[in-house]
Enzyme design. Structure first.
Site, short mmCIF file in Angstrom:
data_model
loop_
_atom_site.label_atom_id
_atom_site.label_comp_id
_atom_site.label_asym_id
_atom_site.label_seq_id
_atom_site.Cartn_x
_atom_site.Cartn_y
_atom_site.Cartn_z
N ARG A 160 34.74 28.52 28.48
CA ARG A 160 33.78 28.34 27.39
C ARG A 160 34.08 29.32 26.27
O ARG A 160 34.28 30.51 26.52
CB ARG A 160 32.36 28.55 27.91
CG ARG A 160 31.26 28.19 26.93
CD ARG A 160 29.91 28.51 27.53
NE ARG A 160 28.81 28.15 26.64
CZ ARG A 160 27.56 28.59 26.78
NH1 ARG A 160 27.27 29.41 27.76
NH2 ARG A 160 26.62 28.21 25.93
N PHE A 165 30.48 33.86 18.46
CA PHE A 165 29.51 34.18 19.51
C PHE A 165 30.19 34.90 20.67
O PHE A 165 30.14 36.12 20.77
CB PHE A 165 28.78 32.92 19.97
CG PHE A 165 27.72 33.17 21.00
CD1 PHE A 165 27.01 34.37 21.04
CD2 PHE A 165 27.42 32.21 21.97
CE1 PHE A 165 26.04 34.61 22.00
CE2 PHE A 165 26.44 32.43 22.92
CZ PHE A 165 25.74 33.63 22.94
N ASN A 208 24.79 34.78 33.58
CA ASN A 208 23.89 34.48 34.70
C ASN A 208 23.13 33.20 34.41
O ASN A 208 23.21 32.63 33.32
CB ASN A 208 22.93 35.64 34.97
CG ASN A 208 22.12 36.03 33.75
OD1 ASN A 208 21.62 35.17 33.02
ND2 ASN A 208 22.00 37.33 33.51
N HIS A 232 21.13 40.08 29.81
CA HIS A 232 22.45 40.09 30.45
C HIS A 232 22.91 41.54 30.58
O HIS A 232 22.81 42.32 29.64
CB HIS A 232 23.46 39.28 29.65
CG HIS A 232 23.12 37.83 29.55
ND1 HIS A 232 23.60 36.88 30.41
CD2 HIS A 232 22.31 37.16 28.67
CE1 HIS A 232 23.13 35.70 30.08
NE2 HIS A 232 22.34 35.84 29.03
#
Length: 386
Positions: A160, A165, A208, A232
């Site tokens: 991903r 980002f 997570n 996170h």
């Protein structure tokens, strides 16, 4: 808690009734009922007339321990105080610590030491040097470092990537739903260090699926993501290879999935401070008691330190004490040697006398006449107008 080898209540009552029928008074029967659930009857092989032999009379009655203890604990010393079913025990065994308890102690020690760990990630795009905050997130760093050393991430892909980002990886299945930790399940978040934030490029954090659901997946930020703080666990940052991270960001994606595979080839751990501290703590907890030889060496070392301390406070060895020539104050001063310099005794030089080789007009040792003081001059400034 199950009670092994415990007699059933009905059987206990039957044994108590049988013992009461053989007794001569009701008081003896009541006492046998009280002990029937704790004490086993004395095993005897009756001699003539069913009487006990002298050896059997002298032998203590056999007792049964009718309760179970935790496998980690041996609290017999405390238990024998409140029950007559145990023989008096004055020493107790230490609890055997599990690996998890040893790790927790090491994590607590790490949070005080403020240590770092370093690892290099090799990808098909380039290399990334990561500094891990071992003291701020010891459990997370321990999981990541162990997975790197075990080759868990080797050959996996970053599945991903979102421009401006982050980029995410650490899933052997490459789907974003897999991955396991070294703790046989998800482990808790670590938000102890409030100074760690998703500020800037190259922050390494855990991915997570909710609170306390960390496993093996992680992500690296392309830019600041302050909205992820407190959600996170941050455990590191990229300190080398930001140009590699920029190349990863430029790779085109389709539905956040890179069209060109970004492969995690292997990892090389340079410093693993977490494992080092865990080994230190384990060695301290499992250290064998000192042998008599070691105790003797320690005692000799302490005596040597005491001897040196005594010498510094009273350094008499190697020096001759002065001899008293009189009584009272100045008893060590020899009146016949007054006025003679200690260093000039061998040359016969006394105070006020010049040594051999001294020239006139010089003060090599001392001058017989005191120095003449310069007179103070009055100021020529007129203060009348002030």
């Amino acid at each position: 808690v199950s009670v092994p080898n415990a007699p059933e209540p009905q059987k206990a009552q039957q044994s108590s009734s049988s013992s009461s029928s053989s007794s001569s008074s009701s008081s003896s029967s009541s006492s046998s009922v009280g002990l029937s659930t704790r004490m086993a009857p004395v095993k005897s092989s009756p001699a003539a007339g069913g009487a006990l032999t002298p050896q059997q009379r002298a032998a203590p009655p056999e007792r049964k321990v009718l309760y179970s203890t935790h496998p980690q604990g041996q609290q017999y010393a405390a238990a024998c105080i409140t029950t007559t079913a145990l023989q008096p025990i004055r020493k107790d065994r230490k609890l055997s610590l599990t690996e998890k308890e040893i790790r927790e102690k090491a994590y607590q020690k790490l949070r005080l030491l403020r240590k770092k760990s370093y690892v290099r990630l090799f990808t098909n795009v380039g290399e990334l040097n990561i500094e891990l905050a071992s003291s701020s997130s010891p459990m997370t760093c321990h999981n990541f470092l162990t997975l790197c050393k075990n080759g868990y991430y080797d050959g996996t892909i970053f599945h991903r990537s979102i421009k401006n980002f982050m980029i995410q990886g650490g899933d052997p299945t490459g789907t974003g739903t897999g991955g396991e930790s070294i703790f046989d399940g998800p482990f808790a978040d670590e938000f102890y260090d409030k100074t760690l934030t998703h500020q800037g490029k190259g922050i390494v954090s855990m991915a997570n699926s909710g609170p306390n659901s960390n496993k093996s997946q992680f992500f690296i930020t392309y830019k600041s993501a302050k909205h992820l703080d407190g959600k996170h666990t941050i455990f590191g940052k990229v300190v080398g290879g930001l140009e590699t991270l920029a190349k990863m960001e430029q790779i085109k994606t389709d539905d956040d999935r890179p069209l060109e595979k970004i492969v995690f080839l292997r990892a090389e751990v340079y410093v693993d401070s977490v494992s080092d501290v865990i080994r230190e703590v384990a060695d301290e907890l499992t250290k064998a008691p000192p042998t008599p030889e070691e105790l003797e060496k320690r005692r000799q070392a302490e005596l040597e330190l005491e001897r040196r301390a005594d010498w510094f406070s009273n350094p008499t060895s190697g020096f001759a004490l002065p001899k008293a020539v009189s009584q009272g104050v100045g008893k060590y001063i020899d009146k016949n040697a007054v006025g003679v310099l200690p260093g000039a005794l061998a040359g016969g030089c006394s105070l006020g006398a010049k040594p051999s080789g001294a020239t006139e007009g010089t003060d090599d040792i001392a001058s017989s006449e005191p120095p003449v003081k310069m007179p103070k001059r009055a100021s020529q400034f007129d203060f009348s107008s002030w």
